[in-house]
Write an enzyme that holds these catalytic residues in place. Structure first.
Site, PDB file in Angstrom:
ATOM      1  N   GLY A  99      -2.685   2.885  -0.780  1.00  0.00           N
ATOM      2  CA  GLY A  99      -3.231   3.559  -1.805  1.00  0.00           C
ATOM      3  C   GLY A  99      -4.588   3.960  -1.645  1.00  0.00           C
ATOM      4  N   ARG A 134       2.870   4.759   2.732  1.00  0.00           N
ATOM      5  CA  ARG A 134       3.284   3.101   2.994  1.00  0.00           C
ATOM      6  C   ARG A 134       4.060   2.628   3.575  1.00  0.00           C
ATOM      7  NH1 ARG A 134       0.470   0.577  -0.743  1.00  0.00           N
ATOM      8  NH2 ARG A 134      -0.447   1.684  -2.717  1.00  0.00           N
ATOM      9  N   THR A 158      -9.181  -1.489   0.197  1.00  0.00           N
ATOM     10  CA  THR A 158      -8.422  -1.405  -1.171  1.00  0.00           C
ATOM     11  C   THR A 158      -9.469  -1.658  -2.371  1.00  0.00           C
ATOM     12  OG1 THR A 158      -6.605  -2.526  -2.390  1.00  0.00           O
ATOM     13  CG2 THR A 158      -7.892  -3.929  -1.024  1.00  0.00           C
ATOM     14  N   ASP A 164      -8.223  -2.855  -4.854  1.00  0.00           N
ATOM     15  CA  ASP A 164      -8.034  -4.308  -5.558  1.00  0.00           C
ATOM     16  C   ASP A 164      -8.955  -5.236  -5.264  1.00  0.00           C
ATOM     17  OD1 ASP A 164      -5.726  -2.885  -6.161  1.00  0.00           O
ATOM     18  OD2 ASP A 164      -4.196  -4.008  -5.178  1.00  0.00           O
TER      19      ASP A 164
HETATM   20  P1  FBP Z   1      -3.563  -0.557  -1.616  1.00  0.00           P
HETATM   21  O1  FBP Z   1      -3.089  -1.921  -1.827  1.00  0.00           O
HETATM   22  O2  FBP Z   1      -2.559   0.176  -0.676  1.00  0.00           O
HETATM   23  O3  FBP Z   1      -5.026  -0.437  -1.500  1.00  0.00           O
HETATM   24  O4  FBP Z   1      -3.132   0.042  -3.295  1.00  0.00           O
HETATM   25  C1  FBP Z   1      -3.741  -0.469  -4.300  1.00  0.00           C
HETATM   26  C2  FBP Z   1      -3.164   0.079  -5.521  1.00  0.00           C
HETATM   27  O5  FBP Z   1      -3.887   1.106  -6.048  1.00  0.00           O
HETATM   28  C3  FBP Z   1      -2.815  -0.751  -6.350  1.00  0.00           C
HETATM   29  O6  FBP Z   1      -3.824  -1.119  -7.396  1.00  0.00           O
HETATM   30  C4  FBP Z   1      -1.679  -0.321  -7.054  1.00  0.00           C
HETATM   31  O7  FBP Z   1      -0.860  -1.266  -7.566  1.00  0.00           O
HETATM   32  C5  FBP Z   1      -0.933   0.647  -6.008  1.00  0.00           C
HETATM   33  O8  FBP Z   1      -2.058   0.925  -5.171  1.00  0.00           O
HETATM   34  C6  FBP Z   1      -0.244   1.605  -6.689  1.00  0.00           C
HETATM   35  O9  FBP Z   1       0.416   2.299  -5.466  1.00  0.00           O
HETATM   36  P2  FBP Z   1       0.762   3.785  -5.634  1.00  0.00           P
HETATM   37  O10 FBP Z   1      -0.242   4.591  -5.204  1.00  0.00           O
HETATM   38  O11 FBP Z   1       1.745   3.639  -4.636  1.00  0.00           O
HETATM   39  O12 FBP Z   1       1.381   4.089  -7.046  1.00  0.00           O
END
Ligand code: FBP
Length: 549
Positions: free
Chosen positions: A82, A146, A204, A206
């Site tokens: 992400g 991913r 991240t 997160d």
């Molecule tokens: P990362 O762990 O890859 O940094 O992603 C974080 C995140 O933003 C999460 O908070 C969320 O659940 C997820 O990515 C959403 O994923 P996507 O971008 O594939 O919708």
């Protein structure tokens, strides 16, 4: 190249990110000091057996000094997972780092994440390209993906790509899963006598890629501040109009660091912390009961409005739903295609139910169809449920409304609640000064790791709560951060996720104040991130980092 440029975009391009002292003279003025051999945080024997060539490497610290050998470097860079504010700064840090070794150094940006590396698809980054992306949000310079690097075929292709492009290093910028990819690739290269280093960078929003060596991933600071600004705006609206409850789901796949940080910055009436829900083994009914208590209490005081923060990952921390998701993850491996092919949600549920235990089947059956469908959605390539697609905020509004009706007491009239989800709004914001400086320093450190032929490392910059002059740069062996976890029905080596510490200072500060925040309008309105102005405002760090939580 971005199509339009606002004044802020232009002004941010000219911002000069600050570097720790040891890196300020470039690669010709920095040496790597090695510490003692290390061990993984858990499952030592298993991790050592899986990483025989890279396990046990020492922690490395960078110091000012004259290195014995400085050569031009060719470095490949991959953005993985992400988006997080600061990704372009890591790339510019690598770029300026390797160019400080020699103008002949090259940076190749692999396109669309780890998949681009496997397929050898890249763009060469030069001054004209780099300079329009400096200090900008987003990952659009080279894109992200991913794809999980785990098949022998992929590793072989990476070896070919590294050889064809004479790569000295590959830098993988990602979260816990992506940095695990980097470590697995480093191990494979070493086992096959490939001299190209593989280095990771902690990214991240997160905030869960942290430990005693990595104080925070980049991106958390900007994302949390962006959400806090929006929450503050909504809180002010709620406090002005006094007619709605706002249920705001906040991104953060598992851990509630974003929710906790946002709560400390805005003082909402309710903030659920997934880790606490799990620790108290709360059922969904109890979670709903607690929110309803606050809604009722405020209604008794004549206040039919409020702010409730809901962590994105909540459902995975409610024990009965966590058990269900775990069973679904394993069950879907065998019947994913059949489930996909079934048109109706009741048929999908019937197919998967055959593979579930009776308690989990009952939990699935009791959920509204919309939520059932969301739980059965495709897993991401790492086997994670896509929690950002599960509308927990709507589920809770519906269940609180039902509970109020059931109680039939203080709450007279319709429960008026609005739902919001803040996730994608914060992931590509212009990086704050903190994230600009930090991510740039991480990139520069990755270049130093490459210059020193260190592999299987994650770039690190520490002492972040102090001014940049006090920051320390170096590298941490990635195998040191690993343990074994169950993923996609198999035991896998992964970097341990850092969840909210319920004994830590950030949670304690929140817990001491939440009853007061529930009753009163103690809202804070942090406002938008400031990029230019007084240092104490523009360079302010998060509460999480300030408190060392
Ligand atoms: P990362 O762990 O890859 O940094 O992603 C974080 C995140 O933003 C999460 O908070 C969320 O659940 C997820 O990515 C959403 O994923 P996507 O971008 O594939 O919708």
């Amino acid at each position: 190249m971005p199509h339009t440029r606002s004044t802020l975009c232009n002004a941010r391009i000219d911002y000069k990110p600050k570097l720790p002292l040891a890196l300020r003279n470039g690669l010709k003025g920095v040496v790597a000091e090695k510490g003692e051999a290390t061990e993984s945080i858990a499952d030592q024997d298993k991790i050592k057996a899986l990483f025989p060539n890279t396990y046990g490497a020492p922690v490395v610290k960078f110091k000012e000094g004259k290195p014995a050998d400085v050569r031009p470097l060719t470095v490949g860079v991959v953005l993985s997972g992400g988006q997080a504010p600061g990704g372009h700064n890591v790339i510019s840090g690598i770029y300026d780092g390797v160019k400080s070794a020699s103008p002949e150094s090259r940076v190749l940006g692999f396109l669309g994440g780890p998949g681009g590396l496997v397929d050898g698809k890249f763009t060469e980054i030069d001054d004209s390209l780099m300079n329009v992306y400096r200090n900008s949000g987003g990952f659009d310079l080279i894109g992200s993906g991913r794809t999980k690097l785990e098949e022998e075929d992929q590793f072989k292709k990476c070896i070919e790509v590294a050889a064809a492009n004479k790569l000295d290093a590959i830098v993988i910028i990602g979260g816990d899963d992506s940095n695990t990819n980097a470590a697995v690739l480093a191990e494979y290269f070493k086992a096959n006598n490939v001299s190209c280093s593989v280095v990771g960078c902690p990214k991240t929003i997160d905030g869960d890629l942290k430990n005693q060596y990595i104080e925070t991933p980049f991106g958390f600071d900007t994302a949390a501040k962006t959400y806090a600004a929006l929450i503050g705006n909504i809180a002010r609206d709620a406090n002005s109009a006094k007619k709605y409850w706002h249920f705001i789901k906040l991104m953060g796949r598992s851990a509630t660091h974003i929710g906790l940080e946002a709560a400390l910055q805005t003082h909402p009436n309710v903030c659920l912390i997934s880790e606490e829900v799990e620790a108290k083994q709360m059922t969904l009914a109890q979670v709903v009961g607690e929110i309803t208590d606050v809604v009722e209490m405020r209604a008794k005081d004549g206040k039919k409005f409020g702010i409730a923060l809901i962590p994105e990952g909540l459902v995975e921390f409610i024990p009965e739903i966590k058990a269900l998701i775990k069973e679904l993850n394993d069950a879907l491996v065998g019947c994913e295609k059949e489930v996909e092919a079934a048109a109706k949600i009741e048929d999908k549920v019937a197919i998967v139910t055959k593979h579930l235990t009776a308690p989990s089947a009952a939990v699935l059956a009791a959920l509204p169809p919309g939520i059932q469908a969301q739980l059965l959605l495709d897993r991401d390539p790492h086997g994670n449920v896509q929690v950002s697609l599960i509308e927990t905020e709507k589920l809770l509004i519906e269940l609180v409304a039902r509970e109020l009706e059931k109680r039939g007491g203080a709450y007279k009239g319709k429960f008026k609640a609005l739902n919001h989800f803040f996730g994608y709004e914060g992931r590509c914001a212009h990086p704050s000064n903190f994230d600009s400086d930090y991510a740039y320093s991480l990139g520069f450190s990755a270049a130093v790791l490459a210059q020193n032929k260190l592999t299987g490392y994650i770039s690190s910059v520490s002492k972040l709560k102090f001014s940049v002059d006090a920051w320390e740069a170096g590298g941490i062996p990635t195998s040191m951060l690993m343990n074994i976890e169950r993923r996609h029905g198999e035991d896998k080596p992964v970097i341990q996720k850092a969840l909210v510490d319920l004994n830590g200072p950030a949670f304690r500060l929140f817990a001491e104040n939440r009853d007061k925040w529930a009753k009163e309008e103690a809202y804070l309105y942090p406002g938008a991130i400031q990029y230019f102005g007084p240092t104490e405002i523009c360079d302010a760090i998060t509460e999480t980092l300030r408190l060392g939580a």
